[in-house]
Design a protein around this motif. Structure first.
Motif, PDB file in Angstrom:
ATOM      1  N   TYR A  20      -2.676  50.613   3.393  1.00  0.00           N
ATOM      2  CA  TYR A  20      -2.477  49.938   4.675  1.00  0.00           C
ATOM      3  C   TYR A  20      -1.594  50.786   5.571  1.00  0.00           C
ATOM      4  N   SER A  21      -1.596  50.453   6.854  1.00  0.00           N
ATOM      5  CA  SER A  21      -0.713  51.124   7.816  1.00  0.00           C
ATOM      6  C   SER A  21      -0.219  50.092   8.817  1.00  0.00           C
ATOM      7  N   TRP A  22       1.059  50.163   9.115  1.00  0.00           N
ATOM      8  CA  TRP A  22       1.653  49.242  10.081  1.00  0.00           C
ATOM      9  C   TRP A  22       1.264  49.644  11.490  1.00  0.00           C
ATOM     10  N   ARG A  23       1.022  48.647  12.328  1.00  0.00           N
ATOM     11  CA  ARG A  23       0.607  48.886  13.713  1.00  0.00           C
ATOM     12  C   ARG A  23       1.563  48.208  14.691  1.00  0.00           C
ATOM     13  N   PHE A  24       1.588  48.742  15.881  1.00  0.00           N
ATOM     14  CA  PHE A  24       2.320  48.164  17.014  1.00  0.00           C
ATOM     15  C   PHE A  24       3.734  47.733  16.620  1.00  0.00           C
ATOM     16  N   ALA A  25       4.572  48.731  16.325  1.00  0.00           N
ATOM     17  CA  ALA A  25       5.983  48.495  16.006  1.00  0.00           C
ATOM     18  C   ALA A  25       6.145  47.556  14.810  1.00  0.00           C
ATOM     19  N   TYR A  26       5.316  47.752  13.785  1.00  0.00           N
ATOM     20  CA  TYR A  26       5.396  46.987  12.544  1.00  0.00           C
ATOM     21  C   TYR A  26       5.136  45.495  12.742  1.00  0.00           C
ATOM     22  N   SER A  27       4.364  45.152  13.769  1.00  0.00           N
ATOM     23  CA  SER A  27       4.061  43.740  13.992  1.00  0.00           C
ATOM     24  C   SER A  27       2.977  43.235  13.044  1.00  0.00           C
ATOM     25  N   TYR A  28       2.070  44.101  12.644  1.00  0.00           N
ATOM     26  CA  TYR A  28       1.058  43.740  11.654  1.00  0.00           C
ATOM     27  C   TYR A  28       0.537  45.015  11.016  1.00  0.00           C
ATOM     28  N   ALA A  29      -0.202  44.863   9.912  1.00  0.00           N
ATOM     29  CA  ALA A  29      -0.739  46.025   9.196  1.00  0.00           C
ATOM     30  C   ALA A  29      -2.246  45.896   9.038  1.00  0.00           C
ATOM     31  N   THR A  66      -9.045  54.205  15.699  1.00  0.00           N
ATOM     32  CA  THR A  66      -8.124  55.315  15.935  1.00  0.00           C
ATOM     33  C   THR A  66      -7.904  55.551  17.415  1.00  0.00           C
ATOM     34  N   SER A  67      -6.767  56.096  17.726  1.00  0.00           N
ATOM     35  CA  SER A  67      -6.486  56.465  19.107  1.00  0.00           C
ATOM     36  C   SER A  67      -7.002  57.862  19.421  1.00  0.00           C
ATOM     37  N   ARG A  68      -7.664  58.509  18.441  1.00  0.00           N
ATOM     38  CA  ARG A  68      -8.120  59.876  18.645  1.00  0.00           C
ATOM     39  C   ARG A  68      -9.390  59.958  19.473  1.00  0.00           C
ATOM     40  N   HIS A  69     -10.081  58.833  19.663  1.00  0.00           N
ATOM     41  CA  HIS A  69     -11.279  58.843  20.486  1.00  0.00           C
ATOM     42  C   HIS A  69     -11.414  57.494  21.176  1.00  0.00           C
ATOM     43  N   THR A  70     -12.196  57.445  22.208  1.00  0.00           N
ATOM     44  CA  THR A  70     -12.348  56.225  22.966  1.00  0.00           C
ATOM     45  C   THR A  70     -13.389  55.326  22.338  1.00  0.00           C
ATOM     46  N   SER A  71     -13.531  54.102  22.859  1.00  0.00           N
ATOM     47  CA  SER A  71     -14.469  53.142  22.311  1.00  0.00           C
ATOM     48  C   SER A  71     -15.911  53.544  22.573  1.00  0.00           C
ATOM     49  N   THR A  72     -16.135  54.491  23.465  1.00  0.00           N
ATOM     50  CA  THR A  72     -17.504  54.881  23.784  1.00  0.00           C
ATOM     51  C   THR A  72     -17.908  56.190  23.114  1.00  0.00           C
ATOM     52  N   SER A  73     -17.009  56.800  22.378  1.00  0.00           N
ATOM     53  CA  SER A  73     -17.339  58.040  21.692  1.00  0.00           C
ATOM     54  C   SER A  73     -16.996  57.924  20.216  1.00  0.00           C
ATOM     55  N   ALA A  74     -17.744  58.636  19.393  1.00  0.00           N
ATOM     56  CA  ALA A  74     -17.539  58.584  17.947  1.00  0.00           C
ATOM     57  C   ALA A  74     -16.612  59.705  17.493  1.00  0.00           C
ATOM     58  N   LEU A  92      -9.949  58.824   6.775  1.00  0.00           N
ATOM     59  CA  LEU A  92      -8.581  58.331   6.635  1.00  0.00           C
ATOM     60  C   LEU A  92      -7.829  58.410   7.949  1.00  0.00           C
ATOM     61  N   GLU A  93      -8.069  59.449   8.726  1.00  0.00           N
ATOM     62  CA  GLU A  93      -7.375  59.604  10.004  1.00  0.00           C
ATOM     63  C   GLU A  93      -7.722  58.471  10.968  1.00  0.00           C
ATOM     64  N   CYS A  94      -8.997  58.092  11.008  1.00  0.00           N
ATOM     65  CA  CYS A  94      -9.404  56.987  11.878  1.00  0.00           C
ATOM     66  C   CYS A  94      -8.780  55.677  11.406  1.00  0.00           C
ATOM     67  N   PHE A  95      -8.763  55.479  10.099  1.00  0.00           N
ATOM     68  CA  PHE A  95      -8.169  54.261   9.546  1.00  0.00           C
ATOM     69  C   PHE A  95      -6.689  54.158   9.890  1.00  0.00           C
ATOM     70  N   LEU A  96      -5.974  55.258   9.749  1.00  0.00           N
ATOM     71  CA  LEU A  96      -4.531  55.237   9.984  1.00  0.00           C
ATOM     72  C   LEU A  96      -4.179  55.145  11.458  1.00  0.00           C
ATOM     73  N   SER A  97      -5.047  55.669  12.337  1.00  0.00           N
ATOM     74  CA  SER A  97      -4.797  55.620  13.768  1.00  0.00           C
ATOM     75  C   SER A  97      -3.420  56.177  14.125  1.00  0.00           C
ATOM     76  N   ASP A  98      -3.119  57.348  13.550  1.00  0.00           N
ATOM     77  CA  ASP A  98      -1.850  58.038  13.825  1.00  0.00           C
ATOM     78  C   ASP A  98      -0.628  57.286  13.324  1.00  0.00           C
ATOM     79  N   CYS A  99      -0.813  56.372  12.361  1.00  0.00           N
ATOM     80  CA  CYS A  99       0.299  55.602  11.794  1.00  0.00           C
ATOM     81  C   CYS A  99       0.548  56.038  10.350  1.00  0.00           C
ATOM     82  N   PRO A 100       1.739  55.782   9.800  1.00  0.00           N
ATOM     83  CA  PRO A 100       2.052  56.183   8.423  1.00  0.00           C
ATOM     84  C   PRO A 100       1.168  55.465   7.403  1.00  0.00           C
ATOM     85  N   LEU A 101       1.058  56.058   6.225  1.00  0.00           N
ATOM     86  CA  LEU A 101       0.220  55.555   5.139  1.00  0.00           C
ATOM     87  C   LEU A 101       1.078  54.872   4.073  1.00  0.00           C
ATOM     88  N   TYR A 102       0.605  53.699   3.612  1.00  0.00           N
ATOM     89  CA  TYR A 102       1.290  52.954   2.559  1.00  0.00           C
ATOM     90  C   TYR A 102       0.271  52.501   1.513  1.00  0.00           C
TER      91      TYR A 102
END
Length: 258
Positions: A20-29, A66-74, A92-102
């Motif tokens: 899992y990875s925490w998102r948006f200032a650890y508000s949810y994972a 992930t934040s690495r690409h937009t919703s209209t591109s793969a 894994l990079e898309c799953f993590l979306s630039d967030c730490p891995l747990y």
């Protein structure tokens, strides 16, 4: 891996791990199953919809994409798009979306479970062998995991089912997600401990009472303690939740409009 954190590096991952990875200032994972070769199978509603609350929070909070690409591109690496929904496979990079891995812990001791203030990081329940976990994850990738619901059928519920094969018997009850239990457990603890708080004039005593009730609510709602769960074969689960023709049509319309 320790008392306060389950953080690890990608090199430590093993196929069948619940990550899992925490998102948006650890508000949810966001949770998923690592299947090897740098890929993760996970359950999502797509960009801006992951929480599934039906409120402004769905568009306010970031999605599992992930934040690495937009919703209209793969993604150039795995082909995943942020607006995909359901059970999907991505890098894994898309799953993590630039967030730490747990890594989620199974068979946790009661003492450490209670010491962790945040739910959605461990469970008292035991995991099945990795090959069984991977079979469930791939089977659900092809057959789906039903309709997403923030409290009864979310990404953590998906990952925990893949690891244990356990499902709530009563579909109207709260799911197995420790995140959901923690979210609802805090206000419940405040309500249940309020009679005790009235008798206490010291702020420390009030805090202890609320913390105790919160920990108990998490403990008794944990998958390893629940009596309303049953082992369900993935083939039987897929047959039960297979979408109807109308649901498939609705999903196609969503894809076309995105």
């Amino acid at each position: 891996m320790g008392l306060l954190t389950n953080r690890l590096s990608p090199e430590e991952l093993r196929p069948g791990d619940h990550i899992y990875s925490w998102r948006f200032a650890y508000s949810y994972a966001h949770h998923g199953i690592y299947v090897g070769n740098g890929e993760v199978i996970h359950f999502t509603r797509g960009a801006g919809q992951e929480l599934g609350t039906g409120t402004f929070l769905d568009s306010w909070l970031t999605s599992s994409g992930t934040s690495r690409h937009t919703s209209t591109s793969a993604c150039e690496k795995c082909g995943s798009k942020r607006d995909k929904h359901g059970v999907i496979i991505s890098c894994l990079e898309c799953f993590l979306s630039d967030c730490p891995l747990y890594r989620f812990t199974y068979g946790e001791s009661t003492a450490i479970f209670l010491a962790k203030a945040r739910g959605g990081t461990c469970t008292l329940a035991l995991s099945d062998p990795p090959e069984t976990v991977l079979h469930r994850a791939y089977y659900l990738l092809n057959n789906g995991f039903g309709c997403y619901h923030i409290f009864r059928n979310n990404c953590e519920d998906f990952a925990m089912y893949c690891k244990t094969g356990l499902l709530i018997v009563n579909e109207n009850r709260l799911g197995t997600s420790g995140q959901a239990v923690s979210f609802l457990g805090a206000p419940l603890a405040a309500i249940c401990s309020s009679p005790i708080n009235v008798l206490m004039s010291e702020p420390l005593g009030m805090a202890v009472a609320m913390t105790g009730m919160y920990c108990l609510s998490r403990y008794y709602a944990d998958l390893g303690n629940r009596k309303d769960v049953a082992k369900v074969p993935v083939e039987a689960l897929a047959a039960r939740i297979r979408p109807s023709a109308s649901e498939l049509l609705q999903a196609e319309e969503v894809d076309k409009s995105s």
